[in-house]
Design a protein around this motif. Structure first.
Motif, PDB file in Angstrom:
ATOM      1  N   PRO A 134      26.823  50.889  58.380  1.00 44.76           N
ATOM      2  CA  PRO A 134      27.386  49.984  57.363  1.00 44.76           C
ATOM      3  C   PRO A 134      26.299  49.039  56.852  1.00 44.76           C
ATOM      4  O   PRO A 134      25.296  48.811  57.536  1.00 44.76           O
ATOM      5  CB  PRO A 134      28.468  49.227  58.118  1.00 44.76           C
ATOM      6  N   SER A 135      26.498  48.508  55.656  1.00 39.70           N
ATOM      7  CA  SER A 135      25.520  47.547  55.134  1.00 39.70           C
ATOM      8  C   SER A 135      26.264  46.371  54.505  1.00 39.70           C
ATOM      9  O   SER A 135      27.324  46.542  53.916  1.00 39.70           O
ATOM     10  CB  SER A 135      24.621  48.215  54.088  1.00 39.70           C
ATOM     11  N   GLY A 136      25.722  45.209  54.658  1.00 41.68           N
ATOM     12  CA  GLY A 136      26.323  44.015  54.067  1.00 41.68           C
ATOM     13  C   GLY A 136      27.447  43.482  54.934  1.00 41.68           C
ATOM     14  O   GLY A 136      28.042  44.203  55.733  1.00 41.68           O
ATOM     15  N   GLU A 137      27.692  42.207  54.794  1.00 38.67           N
ATOM     16  CA  GLU A 137      28.791  41.602  55.529  1.00 38.67           C
ATOM     17  C   GLU A 137      29.772  40.978  54.561  1.00 38.67           C
ATOM     18  O   GLU A 137      29.396  40.525  53.492  1.00 38.67           O
ATOM     19  CB  GLU A 137      28.259  40.532  56.487  1.00 38.67           C
ATOM     20  N   VAL A 138      31.032  40.972  54.933  1.00 38.71           N
ATOM     21  CA  VAL A 138      32.064  40.444  54.049  1.00 38.71           C
ATOM     22  C   VAL A 138      32.694  39.233  54.717  1.00 38.71           C
ATOM     23  O   VAL A 138      33.078  39.293  55.888  1.00 38.71           O
ATOM     24  CB  VAL A 138      33.155  41.504  53.785  1.00 38.71           C
ATOM     25  N   SER A 139      32.776  38.142  53.979  1.00 34.95           N
ATOM     26  CA  SER A 139      33.494  37.000  54.542  1.00 34.95           C
ATOM     27  C   SER A 139      34.834  36.899  53.829  1.00 34.95           C
ATOM     28  O   SER A 139      34.891  36.622  52.638  1.00 34.95           O
ATOM     29  CB  SER A 139      32.696  35.715  54.349  1.00 34.95           C
ATOM     30  N   TRP A 140      35.898  37.198  54.548  1.00 30.91           N
ATOM     31  CA  TRP A 140      37.224  37.155  53.945  1.00 30.91           C
ATOM     32  C   TRP A 140      37.718  35.721  53.909  1.00 30.91           C
ATOM     33  O   TRP A 140      37.316  34.898  54.729  1.00 30.91           O
ATOM     34  CB  TRP A 140      38.189  38.042  54.726  1.00 30.91           C
ATOM     35  N   PRO A 141      38.586  35.414  52.956  1.00 27.66           N
ATOM     36  CA  PRO A 141      39.113  34.048  52.893  1.00 27.66           C
ATOM     37  C   PRO A 141      39.982  33.730  54.117  1.00 27.66           C
ATOM     38  O   PRO A 141      40.495  34.642  54.773  1.00 27.66           O
ATOM     39  CB  PRO A 141      39.945  34.052  51.606  1.00 27.66           C
ATOM     40  N   ASP A 142      40.147  32.439  54.406  1.00 26.55           N
ATOM     41  CA  ASP A 142      40.980  32.084  55.554  1.00 26.55           C
ATOM     42  C   ASP A 142      42.460  32.264  55.215  1.00 26.55           C
ATOM     43  O   ASP A 142      42.819  32.605  54.090  1.00 26.55           O
ATOM     44  CB  ASP A 142      40.682  30.642  56.001  1.00 26.55           C
ATOM     45  N   ARG A 143      43.310  32.012  56.232  1.00 23.68           N
ATOM     46  CA  ARG A 143      44.739  32.302  56.072  1.00 23.68           C
ATOM     47  C   ARG A 143      45.367  31.593  54.879  1.00 23.68           C
ATOM     48  O   ARG A 143      46.142  32.183  54.132  1.00 23.68           O
ATOM     49  CB  ARG A 143      45.489  31.846  57.329  1.00 23.68           C
ATOM     50  N   GLY A 144      45.014  30.324  54.710  1.00 26.99           N
ATOM     51  CA  GLY A 144      45.619  29.543  53.636  1.00 26.99           C
ATOM     52  C   GLY A 144      45.330  30.139  52.268  1.00 26.99           C
ATOM     53  O   GLY A 144      46.217  30.322  51.444  1.00 26.99           O
ATOM     54  N   HIS A 145      44.045  30.485  52.063  1.00 27.59           N
ATOM     55  CA  HIS A 145      43.677  31.051  50.775  1.00 27.59           C
ATOM     56  C   HIS A 145      44.284  32.435  50.585  1.00 27.59           C
ATOM     57  O   HIS A 145      44.666  32.816  49.496  1.00 27.59           O
ATOM     58  CB  HIS A 145      42.164  31.102  50.640  1.00 27.59           C
ATOM     59  N   MET A 146      44.354  33.189  51.709  1.00 26.27           N
ATOM     60  CA  MET A 146      44.913  34.526  51.593  1.00 26.27           C
ATOM     61  C   MET A 146      46.396  34.440  51.216  1.00 26.27           C
ATOM     62  O   MET A 146      46.892  35.233  50.418  1.00 26.27           O
ATOM     63  CB  MET A 146      44.734  35.271  52.899  1.00 26.27           C
ATOM     64  N   ALA A 147      47.072  33.445  51.782  1.00 21.85           N
ATOM     65  CA  ALA A 147      48.490  33.269  51.453  1.00 21.85           C
ATOM     66  C   ALA A 147      48.643  32.973  49.962  1.00 21.85           C
ATOM     67  O   ALA A 147      49.543  33.494  49.301  1.00 21.85           O
ATOM     68  CB  ALA A 147      49.075  32.127  52.283  1.00 21.85           C
TER      69      ALA A 147
ATOM     70  N   LEU B  23      40.757  45.713  36.680  1.00 25.92           N
ATOM     71  CA  LEU B  23      39.550  45.577  37.506  1.00 25.92           C
ATOM     72  C   LEU B  23      38.834  44.271  37.221  1.00 25.92           C
ATOM     73  O   LEU B  23      38.308  43.632  38.128  1.00 25.92           O
ATOM     74  CB  LEU B  23      38.595  46.730  37.232  1.00 25.92           C
ATOM     75  N   PHE B  24      38.776  43.878  35.951  1.00 26.05           N
ATOM     76  CA  PHE B  24      37.960  42.703  35.634  1.00 26.05           C
ATOM     77  C   PHE B  24      38.774  41.422  35.508  1.00 26.05           C
ATOM     78  O   PHE B  24      38.399  40.410  36.083  1.00 26.05           O
ATOM     79  CB  PHE B  24      37.126  42.957  34.385  1.00 26.05           C
ATOM     80  N   ALA B  25      39.894  41.459  34.781  1.00 28.82           N
ATOM     81  CA  ALA B  25      40.608  40.199  34.543  1.00 28.82           C
ATOM     82  C   ALA B  25      41.479  39.808  35.739  1.00 28.82           C
ATOM     83  O   ALA B  25      41.430  38.660  36.200  1.00 28.82           O
ATOM     84  CB  ALA B  25      41.454  40.310  33.282  1.00 28.82           C
ATOM     85  N   ILE B  26      42.280  40.750  36.261  1.00 31.08           N
ATOM     86  CA  ILE B  26      43.188  40.390  37.347  1.00 31.08           C
ATOM     87  C   ILE B  26      42.407  40.091  38.630  1.00 31.08           C
ATOM     88  O   ILE B  26      42.725  39.150  39.364  1.00 31.08           O
ATOM     89  CB  ILE B  26      44.222  41.513  37.580  1.00 31.08           C
ATOM     90  N   SER B  27      41.349  40.879  38.885  1.00 27.11           N
ATOM     91  CA  SER B  27      40.596  40.619  40.116  1.00 27.11           C
ATOM     92  C   SER B  27      39.918  39.256  40.054  1.00 27.11           C
ATOM     93  O   SER B  27      39.717  38.612  41.082  1.00 27.11           O
ATOM     94  CB  SER B  27      39.579  41.722  40.365  1.00 27.11           C
ATOM     95  N   GLU B  28      39.587  38.800  38.837  1.00 24.70           N
ATOM     96  CA  GLU B  28      38.959  37.487  38.702  1.00 24.70           C
ATOM     97  C   GLU B  28      39.898  36.384  39.209  1.00 24.70           C
ATOM     98  O   GLU B  28      39.461  35.418  39.845  1.00 24.70           O
ATOM     99  CB  GLU B  28      38.602  37.254  37.229  1.00 24.70           C
ATOM    100  N   ILE B  29      41.201  36.537  38.930  1.00 22.19           N
ATOM    101  CA  ILE B  29      42.167  35.536  39.405  1.00 22.19           C
ATOM    102  C   ILE B  29      42.152  35.500  40.930  1.00 22.19           C
ATOM    103  O   ILE B  29      42.131  34.428  41.544  1.00 22.19           O
ATOM    104  CB  ILE B  29      43.576  35.871  38.885  1.00 22.19           C
ATOM    105  N   LEU B  30      42.130  36.701  41.544  1.00 23.34           N
ATOM    106  CA  LEU B  30      42.139  36.747  43.009  1.00 23.34           C
ATOM    107  C   LEU B  30      40.851  36.160  43.589  1.00 23.34           C
ATOM    108  O   LEU B  30      40.881  35.492  44.625  1.00 23.34           O
ATOM    109  CB  LEU B  30      42.330  38.189  43.492  1.00 23.34           C
ATOM    110  N   VAL B  31      39.733  36.402  42.913  1.00 20.57           N
ATOM    111  CA  VAL B  31      38.469  35.835  43.396  1.00 20.57           C
ATOM    112  C   VAL B  31      38.509  34.310  43.284  1.00 20.57           C
ATOM    113  O   VAL B  31      38.104  33.590  44.203  1.00 20.57           O
ATOM    114  CB  VAL B  31      37.281  36.409  42.598  1.00 20.57           C
ATOM    115  N   LEU B  32      39.044  33.815  42.166  1.00 20.56           N
ATOM    116  CA  LEU B  32      39.102  32.358  41.976  1.00 20.56           C
ATOM    117  C   LEU B  32      39.981  31.697  43.029  1.00 20.56           C
ATOM    118  O   LEU B  32      39.732  30.561  43.436  1.00 20.56           O
ATOM    119  CB  LEU B  32      39.654  32.033  40.592  1.00 20.56           C
ATOM    120  N   LEU B  33      41.020  32.424  43.478  1.00 18.82           N
ATOM    121  CA  LEU B  33      41.964  31.825  44.418  1.00 18.82           C
ATOM    122  C   LEU B  33      41.378  31.584  45.788  1.00 18.82           C
ATOM    123  O   LEU B  33      41.922  30.803  46.567  1.00 18.82           O
ATOM    124  CB  LEU B  33      43.191  32.734  44.557  1.00 18.82           C
ATOM    125  N   GLU B  34      40.296  32.290  46.112  1.00 17.50           N
ATOM    126  CA  GLU B  34      39.770  32.075  47.454  1.00 17.50           C
ATOM    127  C   GLU B  34      38.729  30.975  47.485  1.00 17.50           C
ATOM    128  O   GLU B  34      38.299  30.545  48.536  1.00 17.50           O
ATOM    129  CB  GLU B  34      39.187  33.365  48.013  1.00 17.50           C
TER     130      GLU B  34
END
Lengths: 144, 504
Positions: free
Chosen positions: A56-69, B215-226
């Motif tokens: 595998p390459s690269g690491e992913v930091s997933w959002p915490d629970r609050g943001h995921m909710a 792929l571009f517009a909706i995913s942007e909302i999800l990226v902004l939310l985190e």
């Protein structure tokens, strides 16, 4: 770890894709038939995803629970909009969408509601009246 | 001479009142979209494609509207890189290096004017290059047989990720996911439905536009939310909007050098506008950074990458228009526009629809003139609009995306599909997988398969036809060289980061 899991997922999808792709056949007129191209794509996809599992390459930091909710909530609002657009009509459904997503994105709820109340009829007027894209003002829940 | 006549014809097409109106509207809307946070050229154009469709303009007018939106977005992106230090899109990253320091020193108007003039010159150079070289390449491309096109598509997938970007395996996998999605639906040759699982909504296949918006517009909302809801810093105020023309004149050599470097890197496969601006900046830095002023607000450091990025995006149109194979993210979106307007790019485009090709070229040119004139007096307005908070902007973007997609087919299934692609796009972005190869696979998949099958029916099932012509052999060699190079570069980068980790 995430990259490994994604690799496994793509591997499985490519395997299923090839399993179903192999069954398509045409008897006449076509030398290659409809099932060869899926093999041409599926085999390298399986090989590449397998290397991602092993190396595998690269690491992913997933959002915490609050943001995921919050993300899940936003998804629920988007899906809700897709299902309620016809029954409610464009302005009402868009009001819910704008107020909901605006709040989830961190706007003050009252402000988001006001924004929705102004923008949803405005967007309807812009698209339906000015630009000529037909959008129902009231959905079938109200008209039937 | 013939080219000049055609170009004049193109200007005649672009200069009709409707098209001029669309051009101005597009430039204005584009600058607005580009200047707003969270919206770049790719998602701006993606959201607008289905709407343009619904208005029912002809292909040339739609293309003029969308490409002026595109250029407007790029210009708007510059406003936010110079005034906010936030690049609106990838090529604008280099502009922040010297543009933001200039704005901090109270020379924001100069920086904006320089970027406008430099873009204009860059675009001019690339339009001249395009007019000269694209017809030549198109004439050559007539000799391409189906097997050669198959090889060309493979080359396109390998090179689209760029040379020293992320892991090349991820780029290739992204393209393959696109190809898999492209094969869903009724097989056009045998009429057999593939991968539809009895769902009749899938018989027509996946509409690339629906996928693009998701792929571009909706995913942007999800990226902004985190992200944490961070407050944006207020943009630097502009004291006067009248620039100092001597400063602009000072950058003339930087602009010319940047344009040439940018144009060359734009024509090369897999480079596009980002590499164009990076290359132009570093060449200019080596050529004229004698006092170490680069990075501290040197006007030439704004001029070179801006000229380079525009010259490159024009240069990248050459392979896209003449071969039908885009070399960058920008041109991939343009290809999506063309295909959704039912225009198949490729060598025949120049013969069958010269109006469209040269009208597009002329409108690119006029778009830059319009942006130059339009933007200087309006920067104040745009910089105020940049203060629109994300929470208010993105819900409206979502509503407009839904309207656009819904207007294509009035089907709720397409809306669900768009949300699905939004989630897919988000996951892939998190995994560091570029989305552009996926879009390219989705767009080119059908053609790639058709060409493979055509080649095989000509040879009656003999696979060696794929490497029978010198053109295809040359393309495969090029593909192999490129693959080796990018694998080698990735390994080298990987080793470097590893050793840095152990050292630190």
């Amino acid at each position: 770890m995430s990259v490994r899991i994604a690799g496994v997922a793509v591997f499985m999808i490519a395997a299923l894709y090839m399993y179903f792709g192999k069954q398509y056949s045409a008897d006449f007129g076509d030398v290659l038939g409809p099932s060869v191209f899926p093999m041409v794509v599926g085999i390298p996809a399986m090989l590449l995803s397998a290397t991602l599992v092993v190396f595998p390459s690269g690491e992913v930091s997933w959002p915490d629970r609050g943001h995921m909710a919050r993300q899940l909530l936003a998804l629920a609002i988007l899906l809700g909009y897709a299902f309620l657009l016809r029954p409610l009509g464009f302005p009402l459904a868009s009001f819910g969408l704008i107020a909901g997503i605006g709040t989830v994105l961190g706007g003050a709820p009252l402000k988001a509601v006001i924004l929705g109340a102004i923008m949803s009829p405005a967007l309807w007027a812009l698209f339906d009246q000015v630009l000529g894209l037909p959008l129902a003002f009231f959905g079938y829940w109200f008209t039937q | 001479m013939e080219t000049l006549t055609l170009l004049a014809g193109g200007f005649a097409v672009a200069l009709t009142p409707l098209n001029i109106g669309l051009l101005l509207l597009g430039c204005f809307a584009g600058t607005l979209i580009g200047a707003m946070p969270g919206l770049g050229p790719v998602n701006g154009v993606a959201i607008l494609i289905p709407l343009t469709f619904a208005f029912g303009f002809d292909a040339t007018s739609s293309l003029i509207l969308l490409s002026s939106v595109y250029f407007g977005c790029m210009y708007g992106g510059r406003i936010s890189s110079i005034l906010l230090n936030i690049p609106g899109d990838e090529p604008a990253v280099m502009t922040t290096l010297d543009g933001y320091p200039m704005a901090q020193q109270g020379k924001a108007a100069d920086a904006l004017a320089i970027s406008g003039v430099a873009s204009f010159v860059g675009a001019t150079v690339s339009v001249i290059g395009l007019s000269l070289f694209a017809p030549l390449l198109a004439r050559m491309a007539i000799y391409f047989g189906p097997a050669d096109y198959f090889a060309l598509y493979i080359l396109a997938f390998v090179t689209i990720g760029g040379i020293a970007g992320v892991d090349p395996r991820k780029t290739l996998l992204s393209a393959m996911i696109g190809l898999m999605i492209a094969s869903v639906g009724i097989d056009p040759i045998s009429g057999i439905p593939r991968f539809t699982f009895g769902n009749y909504h899938l018989y027509d296949g996946v509409d690339p536009i629906v996928a693009l918006v998701g792929l571009f517009a909706i995913s942007e909302i999800l990226v902004l939310l985190e992200k944490k809801a961070a407050d944006r810093t207020a943009p630097i105020g502009i004291t006067s909007w009248l620039p100092d023309f001597r400063t602009i004149w000072m950058t003339r050599w930087a602009v010319l050098r940047g344009s040439l470097v940018g144009f060359v890197s734009g024509v090369l496969p897999g480079a596009g506008a980002s590499l164009g601006s990076v290359m132009s900046y570093s060449v200019e830095k080596q050529a004229s950074d004698k006092d170490g002023t680069f990075g501290k607000g040197d006007p030439r450091g704004v001029a070179a990458p801006e000229a380079g990025n525009n010259a490159a995006s024009g240069g990248a149109l050459i392979p896209m228009l003449s071969l039908g194979v885009p070399g960058s993210g920008t041109t991939a979106v343009m290809l999506a526009m063309l295909i959704s307007l039912n225009v198949q790019p490729g060598p025949l485009l120049f013969e069958r629809q010269p109006d469209l090709v040269w009208g597009l070229v002329a409108s690119l040119y006029l778009g830059n003139v319009a942006l130059l004139i339009l933007n200087l007096p309006m920067i104040g307005l745009f910089s105020r609009l940049m203060m629109v908070p994300t929470w208010a902007l993105m819900p409206i973007v979502a509503a407009v995306s839904f309207v656009g997609v819904f207007s294509i087919s009035n089907s709720v299934f397409d809306l669900e599909m768009m949300i699905f692609f939004g989630v897919l796009g988000y996951l892939l972005r998190k995994l560091d997988v570029s989305l552009v190869p996926l879009v390219l696979g989705l767009l080119l998949g059908g053609d790639m398969e058709r060409n493979l099958r055509r080649a095989m029916s000509i040879s009656d099932g003999d696979w060696s036809v794929l490497i029978a012509s010198p053109i295809s052999i040359a393309l495969y060699v090029l593909t192999a060289v490129f693959l080796c190079l990018s694998v080698w570069l990735t390994m080298r980068d990987h080793k470097r980061t590893q050793s840095r980790v152990t050292e630190g």
